[in-house]
Design an enzyme around this catalytic site. Structure first.
Site, mmCIF file in Angstrom:
data_model
loop_
_atom_site.group_PDB
_atom_site.id
_atom_site.type_symbol
_atom_site.label_atom_id
_atom_site.label_comp_id
_atom_site.label_asym_id
_atom_site.label_seq_id
_atom_site.Cartn_x
_atom_site.Cartn_y
_atom_site.Cartn_z
ATOM 1 N N TYR A 9 -2.247 -0.779 10.470
ATOM 2 C CA TYR A 9 -2.143 -1.072 9.039
ATOM 3 C C TYR A 9 -0.859 -0.489 8.467
ATOM 4 C CZ TYR A 9 -3.614 -1.427 4.134
ATOM 5 O OH TYR A 9 -3.691 -1.730 2.790
ATOM 6 N N SER A 37 0.852 -1.187 0.000
ATOM 7 C CA SER A 37 0.000 0.000 0.000
ATOM 8 C C SER A 37 0.885 1.233 0.000
ATOM 9 C CB SER A 37 -0.889 0.014 1.256
ATOM 10 O OG SER A 37 -1.557 1.251 1.413
ATOM 11 N N LYS A 87 2.441 -2.481 6.732
ATOM 12 C CA LYS A 87 2.875 -2.229 5.358
ATOM 13 C C LYS A 87 4.308 -1.706 5.309
ATOM 14 C CE LYS A 87 -0.950 -3.689 3.642
ATOM 15 N NZ LYS A 87 -0.991 -5.004 2.954
#
Length: 251
Positions: free
Chosen positions: A156, A143, A160
């Site tokens: 998150y 991402s 990543k």
């Protein structure tokens, strides 16, 4: 002196393993690889979604098979990938997001996101490398949040960023075996999973402000990058990222 020749984008004769390939971005990845000639093995938890994806790809004249797999079950991952090997391509699109303000993050949510986005991704790459007897390409779909931060996305973003880190380390270790390891980092892509985000006026305004191009991303915007990193066209690329972010991270 002869003219240089453009490297081939063909994946004829190659075998690709695509965790998370039954829907959304992962399905787009599987289709891109299959269209280029690879035989694609789709793996995801939902058996019915896997079956549907495989049927559609085969009915379109390409080559695919599928298996129901929980990527957090590392013993099953090892067995399935050993049975699928030898492999030429891993394109891992399996992932999880549980967004909330950092002050409200629960240990359960944190562990769930880490378990899929870091732990499973790491060992999928490890098992793929073991099956790449003639070299290959490992692609992690991460991402743009592996390069920047975002409100309500602390776990998150952490996962990543971690994938970006171990991708570089693996690229260094496995380069002598002609295994390339890279990431693709999309911005918000219009899928079923992002529908609620796009429907929120405040979040949509944030997205539109950050993306410099006059539209949001579609699944097709990721497919070309997957084909590029899987093919000989990117034969000298390893340990790096392709940001499909519409200029989000440019500033």
């Amino acid at each position: 002196m002869p003219l240089p020749r453009t490297p081939s984008f063909s994946l004829a004769g190659k075998k690709a393993f695509v965790p998370g390939g039954s829907k959304g971005i992962g399905l787009g990845c599987a289709v891109a690889l299959a269209e280029a000639g690879a035989h694609v093995v789709i793996a995801a938890r939902g058996a019915e979604a896997v079956r549907s994806a495989v049927e559609q790809i085969n009915e379109a004249g390409f080559s695919a098979e599928g298996i129901a797999l929980d990527v957090t079950d590392l013993d099953s991952v090892a067995n399935v990938m050993a049975a699928a090997g030898p492999l030429d391509i891993l394109c891992n699109s399996a992932g999880l997001a549980r967004h909330a303000p950092a002050l409200d993050t629960t240990p359960a949510d944190f562990d769930a996101v880490v378990n899929i986005n870091i732990r499973a991704a790491y060992f999928l790459a490890q098992q793929a490398a073991r099956q790449m007897v003639n070299g290959g390409s490992i692609i992690q779909i991460t991402s743009q949040m592996g390069h920047v931060g975002g409100a309500d996305r602390a776990p998150y973003c952490a996962t990543k960023h971690a994938v970006e880190g171990f991708t570089k380390a693996m690229a260094i270790e496995w380069g002598p075996r002609n295994i390339r390891v890279n990431t693709i980092c999309p911005t918000f892509v219009r899928t079923e999973l992002t529908a609620a985000t796009f429907a929120d006026p405040n979040k949509r305004a944030w997205i539109d402000e950050k993306i410099k191009l006059p539209r949001v991303a579609e699944i097709e915007d990721v497919m070309g990058a997957v084909l590029f990193l899987a093919s000989d066209a990117s034969a000298m690329m390893t340990g790096t990222s392709l940001l499909i972010d519409g200029g989000w991270t440019a500033g």
